[in-house]
Design a protein around this motif. Structure first.
Motif, PDB file in Angstrom:
ATOM      1  N   PRO A  76      47.692  28.364  65.708  1.00 32.99           N
ATOM      2  CA  PRO A  76      46.607  27.368  65.273  1.00 32.99           C
ATOM      3  C   PRO A  76      46.529  26.467  65.604  1.00 32.99           C
ATOM      4  CG  PRO A  76      48.057  28.200  63.380  1.00 32.99           C
ATOM      5  CD  PRO A  76      49.059  28.515  63.908  1.00 32.99           C
ATOM      6  N   ALA A  89      43.542  24.456  67.477  1.00 32.19           N
ATOM      7  CA  ALA A  89      43.495  23.551  67.219  1.00 32.19           C
ATOM      8  C   ALA A  89      43.047  22.130  68.220  1.00 32.19           C
ATOM      9  CB  ALA A  89      43.332  22.932  65.856  1.00 32.19           C
ATOM     10  N   GLU A 126      39.481  19.421  60.816  1.00 34.51           N
ATOM     11  CA  GLU A 126      39.682  20.747  59.216  1.00 34.51           C
ATOM     12  C   GLU A 126      38.973  21.278  58.976  1.00 34.51           C
ATOM     13  OE1 GLU A 126      43.092  20.437  55.974  1.00 34.51           O
ATOM     14  OE2 GLU A 126      42.757  20.313  58.240  1.00 34.51           O
ATOM     15  N   ILE A 154      38.234  24.242  60.894  1.00 36.95           N
ATOM     16  CA  ILE A 154      38.821  25.428  60.270  1.00 36.95           C
ATOM     17  C   ILE A 154      38.955  26.470  59.394  1.00 36.95           C
ATOM     18  CG2 ILE A 154      41.592  25.890  59.680  1.00 36.95           C
ATOM     19  CD1 ILE A 154      42.194  23.592  61.904  1.00 36.95           C
ATOM     20  N   ILE A 155      38.963  25.656  58.713  1.00 42.10           N
ATOM     21  CA  ILE A 155      37.746  26.300  57.131  1.00 42.10           C
ATOM     22  C   ILE A 155      37.224  26.827  57.446  1.00 42.10           C
ATOM     23  CG2 ILE A 155      37.034  25.671  54.996  1.00 42.10           C
ATOM     24  CD1 ILE A 155      38.918  23.200  54.958  1.00 42.10           C
ATOM     25  N   GLY A 192      37.149  30.174  59.614  1.00 43.62           N
ATOM     26  CA  GLY A 192      38.308  31.277  58.593  1.00 43.62           C
ATOM     27  C   GLY A 192      38.039  31.605  57.791  1.00 43.62           C
ATOM     28  N   ASN A 237      34.241  17.271  56.787  1.00 47.89           N
ATOM     29  CA  ASN A 237      34.876  18.035  56.370  1.00 47.89           C
ATOM     30  C   ASN A 237      34.589  17.804  54.979  1.00 47.89           C
ATOM     31  OD1 ASN A 237      36.751  18.215  58.899  1.00 47.89           O
ATOM     32  ND2 ASN A 237      37.532  16.043  58.867  1.00 47.89           N
ATOM     33  N   TYR A 278      35.133  21.296  52.637  1.00 47.72           N
ATOM     34  CA  TYR A 278      35.853  21.539  50.959  1.00 47.72           C
ATOM     35  C   TYR A 278      35.176  22.799  49.775  1.00 47.72           C
ATOM     36  CZ  TYR A 278      39.276  19.062  53.224  1.00 47.72           C
ATOM     37  OH  TYR A 278      40.117  18.133  54.807  1.00 47.72           O
ATOM     38  N   GLY A 286      41.058  28.991  62.603  1.00 48.51           N
ATOM     39  CA  GLY A 286      41.109  28.868  61.154  1.00 48.51           C
ATOM     40  C   GLY A 286      41.244  30.807  61.035  1.00 48.51           C
ATOM     41  N   GLN A 305      44.808  32.184  61.482  1.00 49.53           N
ATOM     42  CA  GLN A 305      45.559  31.944  59.369  1.00 49.53           C
ATOM     43  C   GLN A 305      44.852  32.751  59.273  1.00 49.53           C
ATOM     44  OE1 GLN A 305      47.962  29.833  60.973  1.00 49.53           O
ATOM     45  NE2 GLN A 305      47.865  29.232  59.114  1.00 49.53           N
ATOM     46  N   SER A 353      43.533  26.206  54.707  1.00 50.37           N
ATOM     47  CA  SER A 353      43.360  25.540  55.899  1.00 50.37           C
ATOM     48  C   SER A 353      45.356  24.339  56.495  1.00 50.37           C
ATOM     49  CB  SER A 353      42.743  24.512  56.309  1.00 50.37           C
ATOM     50  OG  SER A 353      42.108  23.530  55.700  1.00 50.37           O
ATOM     51  N   GLY A 395      44.045  20.948  60.995  1.00 46.37           N
ATOM     52  CA  GLY A 395      42.771  20.016  61.478  1.00 46.37           C
ATOM     53  C   GLY A 395      43.398  18.601  61.791  1.00 46.37           C
TER      54      GLY A 395
END
Length: 382
Positions: A84, A88, A106, A109-110, A113, A169, A173, A280, A283, A296, A300
């Motif tokens: 990963p 990235a 980051e 990726i979230i 994923g 980012n 979250y 993501g 993973q 994550s 990232g």
């Protein structure tokens, strides 16, 4: 005499043409190697300053080596951690080449994923050959769409991508926390926020399970190699890649040459987001099997260091990702065998980036490791 003068002039021109390629090689290969060596030395001095005895320092570095490449399991963990980071990092390097400092890997990726997990558990009955590519594409598309928001804001309003990607980012979250609480996403009979497990047809198969079921390296490794080749081809063999690099070198000159800057910005950010989204998905589909809070794991942000260490070159990013993967895998072994805090790995990574960001300092410390430039040779002769 005339022939000799012409020969000297031709030689100087050839040296001048060769000098940039030699400098590029030194920046891509030699500087990172010396930066890593200096980081290890300073890391040892830090341990000495914190009352760690020399014998323990030696054991810690031996454990670092053994934990990263000392066994089949160690190599498996290194490759699993590196995959990963490379994906990235390639996306971030693409943005850096286009003059865009994307800090939003980051969040991408979230989102990538999360979408990959949803597609992975929502669709049943598809064969592996259809379901897995569909899930990977969904993750890549989600990451691209999320990164394109920052690209569009930069192109349409001039909002700086550093600020917008940081904000995105933070949004990602909270979006992840919200989505994992939805009844159709959350795993049944679980009170904690965790998604349903992806079905087997959407999983990236483990490559060495026939040797040992605990070896986690998976088919995402092939995805990494394909991405490195694709990005290298895109950057250095296509018109679009030339436009990326031209915009990154001099945006005003690129616009004057007819390159449409807004389109390049959105395309570069979207491409970077697609690669982060793939990271993501890698993973979720290859390691975790589901989406969880914090899945994550800061990949990232580590990928920024990987892209910088790799000098934004696809091959450099590949080796930088392998190095950081080795540090992650070996750091755990170092903590177990030598009792040294894993925070030392963070210190070493930070030191590597410090020296990468100051190549002139590295050249000053190790002058014998670099060839003199044509200008320096003329000055010496004078």
């Amino acid at each position: 005499m005339t022939v000799q003068t012409s020969s000297d002039t031709l030689s100087e021109k050839l040296l001048q043409r060769a000098a940039p390629s030699r400098t590029e090689y030194e920046d891509l290969v030699v500087v990172p190697i010396f930066a890593f060596i200096v980081a290890l030395i300073i890391g040892a001095l830090v341990m000495l300053a914190t009352a760690v005895d020399p014998a323990t320092i030696g054991r810690s570095y031996i454990a670092l080596l053994e934990g990263s490449v000392g066994s089949l399991n160690a190599v498996s963990e290194t490759l699993t951690a590196a995959a990963p980071l490379v994906l990235a990092g390639l996306g971030l390097a693409l943005g850096f080449r286009a003059g865009l400092f994307n800090i939003g890997a980051e969040g991408q990726i979230i989102v990538g994923g999360l979408v990959a997990a949803i597609v992975g558990f929502s669709i049943e009955g598809l064969p592996w050959a259809l379901h897995l590519p569909l899930t990977l594409l969904a993750g890549a598309f989600a990451g691209a769409a999320y990164a394109s928001i920052a690209g569009w804001l930069r192109a349409a309003t001039g909002a700086h991508e550093v600020i917008s990607t940081i904000m995105l980012n933070l949004i990602s979250y909270r979006l992840l926390d919200y989505m994992l609480r939805l009844p159709w996403v959350q795993k049944a009979e679980r009170a904690d926020p965790i998604s349903k497990s992806v079905v087997e047809s959407a999983e990236l198969p483990r490559l060495l399970a026939w040797i040992d079921a605990n070896l986690r390296v998976h088919a995402g490794l092939f995805l990494v190699v394909a991405a490195v080749i694709l990005i290298y081809w895109l950057l250095f063999r296509t018109k679009l890649g030339f436009e990326f690099r031209a915009s990154g070198e001099n945006a005003d000159a690129a616009r004057y040459a007819g390159i449409r800057a807004p389109l390049i910005i959105v395309t570069a950010m979207g491409s970077a987001g697609a690669l982060a989204g793939l990271a993501g998905a890698n993973q979720v589909l290859g390691v975790l099997g589901r989406a969880t809070p914090g899945f994550s794991a800061g990949i990232g942000f580590d990928a920024i260091s990987v892209a910088l260490l790799g000098r934004s070159h696809p091959v450099g990013v590949l080796f930088a990702g392998l190095l950081f993967g080795a540090l992650k895998a070996g750091g755990r072994q170092m903590q177990v065998d030598a009792g040294v805090s894993i925070d030392l790995i963070g210190i070493i990574q930070a030191l590597i980036i410090v020296f990468i960001a100051a190549p002139l300092l590295v050249r000053a410390i190790f002058p014998w490791g670099f060839r003199k430039s044509v200008t320096d040779q003329k000055d010496s002769a004078a």
